[in-house]
Design a protein around this motif. Structure first.
Motif: not given
Lengths: 208, 81
Positions: A110-113, A116-120, B8-13
């Motif tokens: 998920r994109g910023p904003g 759930w930004a940063g989640h799959w 998650c996006q940080d964790l995978v790195e």
């Protein structure tokens, strides 16, 4: 016999020591070479040439690096040159060679904003549907070999030495003359690409 | 630090550093906590581990024997033992 003692014996012309050396390192050298060149036959040639270079170069080995590191460096030079010559046959990935890129495509999160930004957003599917035998069968292993061959050279070397050959991090850093941090970055990128290749393979549906 | 601090996006790195024990204590703990509740990252982590496993099986593959006679000949000639 420890490598250090082997070197002493080798310099004294001890043939048994030479045979022992070849037996000890030949399989790993062949496997490493085979990631650089397109065929077993060429890999065999590269390794054979390496051994001859080792025989010739024994006097020049000063023992400042380990024997293992020294063998690997001779091999790597030959394998790389040969690999460049044979390059037409081996796909050489130029994309992401100097990666600062994330190892998982940003579109999968998920994109910023977003709440759930940063989640799959496109999460990995479980491989538990894949039968265990398939996970380690010859085709899967071939897919791993192909994926490793397509890696940028430094990533290829690190994953080969660490994960195929089981060298320690310290040994790899010494052989490649890189820092431990650098080694981990290369290893991570390499593993992520191989995982991604396997993911594609296992999501292709039932293979015949 | 809550699990929201480690997307998650940080964790995978971070996973190779995680496996190598190279993360700072707090970050390592954050990864562990995240993997407890996040099924998707747990799946990804598991896949990364399995990738390493399969890669290790390449060590078992068939290696052609060296042409020892040629090599020993060269050794004899050059080292004169």
């Amino acid at each position: 016999m420890e490598d250090g003692d082997l070197v002493t014996a080798l310099r004294a012309g001890d043939e048994g020591a030479f045979r022992a050396l070849v037996e000890r390192y030949h399989p790993a050298m062949f496997r490493v070479a085979s990631f650089y060149v397109p065929s077993r036959a060429v890999a065999e040639e590269v390794v054979q040439e390496t051994w001859l270079a080792v025989v010739e170069g024994l006097d020049r080995f000063e023992g400042r690096s380990s024997l293992k590191t020294w063998l690997f460096r001779i091999l790597a030079n030959r394998a790389r040159s040969r690999g460049v010559l044979e390059r037409r046959a081996v796909p050489f990935s130029t994309v992401g060679a100097d990666d600062d890129d994330p190892t998982v495509a940003p579109e999968r999160f998920r994109g910023p904003g977003h709440l759930w930004a940063g989640h799959w957003s496109d999460p990995p599917r479980r491989w538990s549907d894949v039968p265990a035998e398939r996970l380690q069968d010859a085709e899967t292993r071939a897919a791993v070999v192909d994926a490793i061959r397509e890696l940028p050279p430094h990533q290829r070397e690190v994953i080969t030495l660490r994960d195929v050959e089981g060298w320690t991090a310290e040994e790899v850093c010494s052989a490649l003359d890189i820092t431990s941090g650098n080694q981990r970055v290369l290893l991570h990128r390499a593993r992520a690409r191989v995982r991604s290749a396997l993911e594609q393979r296992f999501s292709e549906g039932v293979q015949v | 630090m809550t699990h929201e601090d480690l997307p998650c996006q940080d964790l995978v790195e971070l996973l190779t550093d995680f496996f190598e024990g190279a993360l700072e204590t707090e970050t390592h703990a954050a990864v562990e906590r995240h993997l407890v509740w996040c099924e998707w990252c747990a799946t990804y982590t598991d896949q990364l581990r399995r990738t390493v496993e399969v890669t290790g099986t390449l060590r078992g593959s068939d290696v052609p024997a060296p042409m020892l006679d040629v090599l020993v000949d060269a050794f004899r000639r050059l080292r004169g033992g």
